[in-house]
Enzyme design. Structure first.
Site, short mmCIF file in Angstrom:
data_model
loop_
_atom_site.label_atom_id
_atom_site.label_comp_id
_atom_site.label_asym_id
_atom_site.label_seq_id
_atom_site.Cartn_x
_atom_site.Cartn_y
_atom_site.Cartn_z
N GLU A 84 82.35 49.86 25.32
CA GLU A 84 82.86 49.64 23.95
C GLU A 84 83.01 50.98 23.25
O GLU A 84 82.04 51.74 23.10
CB GLU A 84 81.91 48.70 23.18
CG GLU A 84 82.54 48.17 21.91
CD GLU A 84 81.63 47.19 21.17
OE1 GLU A 84 80.84 46.48 21.81
OE2 GLU A 84 81.72 47.14 19.93
N LYS A 262 73.24 41.99 18.13
CA LYS A 262 74.19 42.45 19.17
C LYS A 262 74.42 43.95 19.02
O LYS A 262 74.50 44.69 19.99
CB LYS A 262 75.49 41.66 19.08
CG LYS A 262 76.48 41.91 20.22
CD LYS A 262 77.44 43.05 19.94
CE LYS A 262 78.39 43.27 21.10
NZ LYS A 262 79.23 44.48 20.91
N ASP A 278 67.03 46.01 34.31
CA ASP A 278 67.53 44.65 34.19
C ASP A 278 67.79 44.35 32.71
O ASP A 278 66.91 43.94 31.98
CB ASP A 278 66.48 43.68 34.77
CG ASP A 278 66.95 42.24 34.81
OD1 ASP A 278 67.88 41.90 34.05
OD2 ASP A 278 66.38 41.47 35.58
N HIS A 375 86.04 51.23 13.94
CA HIS A 375 86.23 50.63 15.26
C HIS A 375 87.67 50.77 15.72
O HIS A 375 87.95 51.15 16.84
CB HIS A 375 85.91 49.13 15.22
CG HIS A 375 84.51 48.81 15.59
ND1 HIS A 375 83.44 49.23 14.88
CD2 HIS A 375 84.00 48.09 16.63
CE1 HIS A 375 82.33 48.79 15.43
NE2 HIS A 375 82.65 48.10 16.50
P1 NAD Z 1 59.84 45.63 42.65
O1 NAD Z 1 59.86 44.33 43.36
O2 NAD Z 1 60.68 46.72 43.22
O3 NAD Z 1 58.30 46.08 42.56
C1 NAD Z 1 57.90 47.34 42.12
C2 NAD Z 1 57.38 48.14 43.31
O4 NAD Z 1 57.10 49.47 42.89
C3 NAD Z 1 56.09 47.54 43.86
O5 NAD Z 1 56.16 47.55 45.25
C4 NAD Z 1 55.04 48.53 43.37
O6 NAD Z 1 53.93 48.56 44.22
C5 NAD Z 1 55.82 49.84 43.41
N1 NAD Z 1 55.34 50.93 42.56
C6 NAD Z 1 55.39 52.25 42.91
N2 NAD Z 1 54.91 53.02 41.91
C7 NAD Z 1 54.57 52.20 40.91
C8 NAD Z 1 54.05 52.42 39.59
N3 NAD Z 1 53.78 53.63 39.13
N4 NAD Z 1 53.86 51.35 38.81
C9 NAD Z 1 54.14 50.10 39.24
N5 NAD Z 1 54.63 49.84 40.48
C10 NAD Z 1 54.84 50.88 41.32
O7 NAD Z 1 60.27 45.48 41.14
P2 NAD Z 1 59.62 44.72 39.94
O8 NAD Z 1 59.38 45.75 38.90
O9 NAD Z 1 58.47 43.84 40.35
O10 NAD Z 1 60.78 43.74 39.49
C11 NAD Z 1 61.95 44.26 38.90
C12 NAD Z 1 63.16 43.62 39.54
O11 NAD Z 1 63.03 42.21 39.48
C13 NAD Z 1 64.43 43.96 38.82
O12 NAD Z 1 65.38 44.35 39.80
C14 NAD Z 1 64.85 42.63 38.21
O13 NAD Z 1 66.26 42.55 38.12
C15 NAD Z 1 64.30 41.65 39.17
N6 NAD Z 1 64.02 40.28 38.73
C16 NAD Z 1 63.96 39.95 37.41
C17 NAD Z 1 63.64 38.65 37.06
C18 NAD Z 1 63.51 38.29 35.60
O14 NAD Z 1 63.51 39.17 34.77
N7 NAD Z 1 63.38 37.02 35.25
C19 NAD Z 1 63.38 37.69 38.04
C20 NAD Z 1 63.44 38.09 39.38
C21 NAD Z 1 63.74 39.39 39.71
#
Ligand code: NAD
Length: 434
Positions: A84, A262, A278, A375
């Site tokens: 935008e 927004k 995300d 805009h």
């Molecule tokens: P992830 O599954 O990649 O987990 C994070 C990883 O980073 C883990 O393995 C953890 O051990 C590691 N890690 C390394 N250094 C770390 C630190 N300093 N602190 C914390 N962890 C560390 O990701 P996530 O954060 O569990 O989930 C994020 C993802 O989930 C995004 O891609 C999102 O789009 C997706 N997601 C979102 C939803 C929702 O928001 N409703 C649902 C499902 C999936």
């Protein structure tokens, strides 16, 4: 799925074969094919294959930067991905305004995400609550020794269980929800929390004899809170009054609040995308928090004190600097590095700060020139492009559209097309500009 299904096995094809299939199915033509193959370097598309299914190509979006955002006494340059036209332009002006006349401070509290275990029809809520709380310490310890071991080693992990009762109207029975509070350190934590609540389900069922239906992360993570405060000095009283009236409109009217918020998310989302976060999760969280009083409201509040105009933003912003694609995507890595972000909470604070600045920019535009003027002036470039003008025609069409806007206070794609046609039939001064 029948073998005559033209999409059968589509997701298993290589990107090249997938594009060929799309050509055969006449879903794209040769020109589309060329765009999909050439628009973005193939390295990015190879990486995209690891992120999602059915990749056709990559969708380039502008990556810009707002330099010199003065925040908590230091300056940060904030990369943003956004299409935008007015957003970065407005933030740039506001960043300068804040540098000369303002003070922007932020804070972040807590870093727990919430996971939910849902018991649709609880047999005995009091007994459930007593049992869960009795075994809380042991259940949390077990999670931290198994599925959340990595987080626990970093000082995070499962922290608490909270048991909630949700009453249905009438005699239909109560629903119970158990919340797992999980400190996710520098991750956003959705996957981690989803794993934790699924692992928890059989233990809780065995302990309580209740039947759990749904186990999932909540995107209303009000166990963490990001705040930003902006104090603008020496604001003329008539501008203050105008801004406060417009801000009050958004506090009291959900129709206005939606547009107000927004505008805040214009900046927050752009930072989220640039850092591989995300943004749907952040959107969900901010909007749910904006409705916490039972009516959807503005996510910012504005007040005055003498010649100071003071803005506040408060909402849960769950972000990561590890996990998901944050640390894997080259552009996201670049963006995090450019901001010098070392912790997820720092990124959340930057997002809140630019969200509040964007809000000030919008309120100020509404209080002064109106939103259309700023805009549309910026939108002219989009219209010039959309008209099909070639590079050497663009300046003339742009000049024409600027004079149309000044004269009529509006400008449309039709104006751009007419200006281009006139130019091409040899009018030095397109007819619409005369
Ligand atoms: P992830 O599954 O990649 O987990 C994070 C990883 O980073 C883990 O393995 C953890 O051990 C590691 N890690 C390394 N250094 C770390 C630190 N300093 N602190 C914390 N962890 C560390 O990701 P996530 O954060 O569990 O989930 C994020 C993802 O989930 C995004 O891609 C999102 O789009 C997706 N997601 C979102 C939803 C929702 O928001 N409703 C649902 C499902 C999936």
């Amino acid at each position: 799925m029948s073998s005559s299904d033209p999409y059968s096995g589509f997701y298993r094809l290589s990107r090249q074969a997938r594009l060929t299939r799309l050509l055969e199915l006449k879903l794209i033509d040769d020109a589309d094919y060329a765009v999909l193959v050439n628009a973005v370097h193939s390295d990015y598309c190879d990486q995209a294959e690891k992120l999602i299914e059915n990749v056709m190509g990559c969708f380039p979006m502008p990556l810009g930067v707002v330099p010199g955002v003065k925040l908590d006494g230091a300056e940060v340059s904030v990369p943003m991905v956004v299409e935008e036209t007015s957003i970065i332009a407005a933030l740039n002006r506001t960043a300068k305004w804040v540098r000369t006349q303002g003070t922007l401070t932020t804070s972040h509290q807590g870093n727990c995400m919430i996971g939910q275990l849902h018991i649709p029809y609880v047999r005995d809520f009091s007994a459930l609550k007593a049992t869960v709380l009795k075994h809380e310490a042991a259940v949390l310890a077990q999670l931290n020794e198994t599925v959340l071991m990595g987080l626990a080693a970093r000082g995070g992990g499962a922290q608490a269980l909270v048991v909630r009762c949700i009453q249905r109207p009438g005699d239909a029975g109560d629903m119970a929800v158990i919340h797992l509070h999980c400190a996710v350190c520098d991750a956003m934590g959705a996957n981690l929390v989803n794993m934790a609540v699924e692992a928890l389900k059989p233990h809780i069922e065995a302990l309580t004899q209740e039947s759990i239906q749904t186990c999932i992360v909540s995107n209303l993570s009000d166990t963490q809170m990001t705040r930003a405060t902006l104090v603008m000095n020496a604001i003329p009283s008539e501008i203050q009054a105008s801004i406060l009236k417009t801000a009050e409109f958004a506090e009291l009217d959900p129709y206005r609040a939606a547009t107000h918020n927004k505008g805040v998310m214009n900046a927050i989302d752009a930072v989220m995308i640039a850092t591989g976060n995300d943004w749907r999760a952040v959107e969900a969280s901010v909007h749910a928090y904006a409705a916490r009083a039972g009516q959807y409201q503005a996510i910012t509040r504005w007040t005055q004190s003498g010649d100071q105009l003071i803005g506040h933003f408060e909402a849960p912003i769950s972000v990561g600097i590890v996990g998901g694609m944050t640390a894997a995507h080259p552009m996201a890595k670049l963006a995090l590095k450019m901001m010098g972000v070392k912790h997820a909470s720092q990124l959340a604070r930057i997002a809140a700060a630019v969200g509040l600045m964007q809000n000030l920019a919008a309120l100020n535009a509404l209080a002064t020139d109106g939103i259309v003027q700023g805009h549309m002036r910026l939108h002219i470039d989009n219209l010039v492009m959309a008209s099909g003008a070639k590079t050497d025609e663009m300046d003339a069409v742009r000049t024409c559209l600027e004079s149309v806007l000044t004269a009529t206070k509006k400008v449309t794609l039709t104006d751009a097309m007419e200006a281009l046609s006139a130019l091409r039939v040899g009018h030095v001064q397109p007819i619409t500009c005369a």
